[in-house]
Design an enzyme around this catalytic site. Sequence first.
Site, PDB file in Angstrom:
ATOM      1  N   HIS A  68       0.869  -1.182   0.000  1.00 48.61           N
ATOM      2  CA  HIS A  68       0.000   0.000   0.000  1.00 48.61           C
ATOM      3  C   HIS A  68       0.899   1.222   0.000  1.00 48.61           C
ATOM      4  O   HIS A  68       1.602   1.467   0.975  1.00 48.61           O
ATOM      5  CB  HIS A  68      -0.887   0.011   1.248  1.00 48.61           C
ATOM      6  N   ASP A 310       2.192  -7.018   2.566  1.00 45.25           N
ATOM      7  CA  ASP A 310       1.029  -6.205   2.945  1.00 45.25           C
ATOM      8  C   ASP A 310       1.503  -4.922   3.647  1.00 45.25           C
ATOM      9  O   ASP A 310       0.896  -4.465   4.622  1.00 45.25           O
ATOM     10  CB  ASP A 310       0.066  -7.009   3.841  1.00 45.25           C
ATOM     11  N   HIS A 314       1.041   3.778   8.228  1.00 40.28           N
ATOM     12  CA  HIS A 314       0.080   4.652   8.903  1.00 40.28           C
ATOM     13  C   HIS A 314       0.862   5.699   9.695  1.00 40.28           C
ATOM     14  O   HIS A 314       1.952   5.426  10.191  1.00 40.28           O
ATOM     15  CB  HIS A 314      -0.810   3.863   9.857  1.00 40.28           C
ATOM     16  N   PHE A 328      -5.684  -0.392  11.169  1.00 43.95           N
ATOM     17  CA  PHE A 328      -5.167  -1.734  10.904  1.00 43.95           C
ATOM     18  C   PHE A 328      -3.961  -1.638   9.968  1.00 43.95           C
ATOM     19  O   PHE A 328      -4.015  -0.912   8.975  1.00 43.95           O
ATOM     20  CB  PHE A 328      -6.226  -2.592  10.200  1.00 43.95           C
TER      21      PHE A 328
END
Lengths: 428, 309
Positions: A68, A310, A314, A328
């Site tokens: 991401h 993954d 954040h 998460f």
Amino acid sequence: MKIKKCAKKLLLINGTILDPLAGKEYKGDVLVENGKIAAVGKISTKDADVIDCSGLIITHGFCDLHVHFREPGREDKETLETGSRAALAGGFTRVCAMPNTDPPIDSPESVRFIVEKADACPIHIHPIGAATKGQLGKELTEMSGMAEEGSVAFSDDGLPIMDGGVMRRVLEYGGMLDLPIINHAEDVCIRNDGVMNEGRTSTRLGLPGNPVEAEGVMVHRDLELAKLTGAKLHVPHISTAAAVKNVSEMKKQYENISAEVTPHHLFFIDDDLKEFDTNLKVAPPIRSQSDRKKLIKGFKNGTIDCIATDHAPHTIEDKEATFDMAAFGMIGLESCLGATLNVLVEEESLDLMTVIKALTVNPREIMGFETDIFAEKTPAELTIFDPKESWEFSKNDIFSKSCNSPFVGRKLTGRVKYTIVKNQIALI
Amino acid sequence: MSLHHRHLLGLEGYPAEDIQTIIDTAFTFREVLDRPIKKVPSLQGKTIVNLFFENSTRTRISFELAQKRLSADTVNFSASTSSLKKGESFKDTVQNIEAMKIDACVMRHPTPGAPLRLTEYVDAVVINAGDGTHEHPTQAILDMTSLQKKFGYLKGLKVGIIGDISHSRVALSNIYGLITMGAEVTLCGPATLIPPHIEELGVKINYNLDDVIEWADALNVLRIQMERMGISLFPSVREYRSLFGITTERLANHKKEIIIMHPGPMNRGVEIESAVADSDQAIILDQVLNGVASRMAILYLLLGGKAES
């Protein structure tokens, strides 16, 4: 980390060449000329910049099917550029970026935006397009147009496609294009408001649990629908014994199935959450020791094809919250090799070749990328690492824009030294 | 007299000897509460803040009273009247309060683990007054104080905890405390409100209330929250009452003495019949007084006595 242009002639000497495609390991040198593989073997040449690779492994650049990079929309967490640096630090030369950006990547135009921006980045970034418009699980996206612009697979990422009828259509339509479909396998009704694995630890901590069955039933449904439609299904971040069993059973009947596991699901167990460390709050959750052991077993017997991080950056604000409010996800590119080798080679005595295949040839095959990296004239995508180095992962080893990693302070085994891609070399 | 831990965050892993020390000290303070002048100077000059990020009436008043009886200075903070509504983070709020030189924080928060986070942000002693569905250690200690006062012992005592176990911090802290003190615990409630794997904590589960009544020396009856009905955790008050309601009629069928406790606030006529709540078997109001004494004991031991670590 320093990134510089490769010398016109770059000679890697005295290394151990690990060729995961041929399944061979031997002492030798690699010559990179103008950013392309010129020769592999015993090489003597003049005028080359030489890097002594004694004690190091020279192998294919790692490929991560699940990251991401948050662009567009949350550039405060990560950008394609900063994500690329994290990837280089972890030995990754090629990644697939998930579409859960803001707005999501759900049209040919937005795919083109990523592809154009990625062109200027130091690694190869392939967008994965959303399978449904707005990731809402209702209407199909223009998958054909998105594929033409460079989308390599389709997924609604963190938002599972709950409606089985829609999932069938997604598989049928994606199957027509022969591209993999990836569904975050969690039944959201069974998951309910679970924030960690349901078990003894969740009960002890008073936290709502997410049972293994939420993944098990969804994986089972997806596998059945893949067989029904003949599509390629890739099961992301498998976390439970039940899902491993389901994938293993289906692989006997139907061949277009692949599965990935993350380093963190191999490394941690739910007991590690006892101090409410929000960096261990991920989806799917960190499971019990017995599930972890089944993941390792599933990796060993080939049920699980590849390692994917993954990588989910954040901000501190999103993680420095009470457990229920925290986001998460954890970052994972920089710590991937060290965590994976620590579990699979150091603890489980698995051979290095099997593990490296899961970071190179296997994910490339799933996505249809070039796998013959050591062939002459192939643009060099190489990772050079020390397979034995035991080290403590620290914040200084993080190159992502975010630092939400529970690996900080952990002992890892194996460390990346150089990553070569796009005619540049990163010195880690 | 001193306790092994600097904070009181929960009873999981809390030493039995420390629980006993608190209970014994609570008995001493019970005597103080029976005097005409109910105040002692033990915590004079100490400042305690009551941080309530969630509504509470009885726990907050109980703590405040305990603090006043010990002559501590107290400040109250509740989320509804504070700057939290202005978007200030948990961290900022507690650091602001810490900057005002506080000796102890009593905190209630809706999230499990919040008190542990608080210990990372402040130097003050932290006392958990309930963290979401995790723990409520002072309630469990006052329950055990009440049981010991009534029976004279805890080891081997048979305690039934009745009702919504899943959403109850009172249940979890009681389980940890009672098991540590050698009591036996059986849980009884709708299967939808019993958390998975709870047996691994050393308790038994029995869905038949009559069996549990026959077995137990005491029942701790938990409040059932009506809003749970809406999310299909149990179908109706009528059915709940018929399966798990403590009624005079049901108790009369068992020819034995049994003690009834309730942490409050009660839903009279739902989990407990009014007549039972007001009967001699019920020690519910005694629990309230023991609550003040137990909290005095905890504050005294953590702030007045010397902690080893």
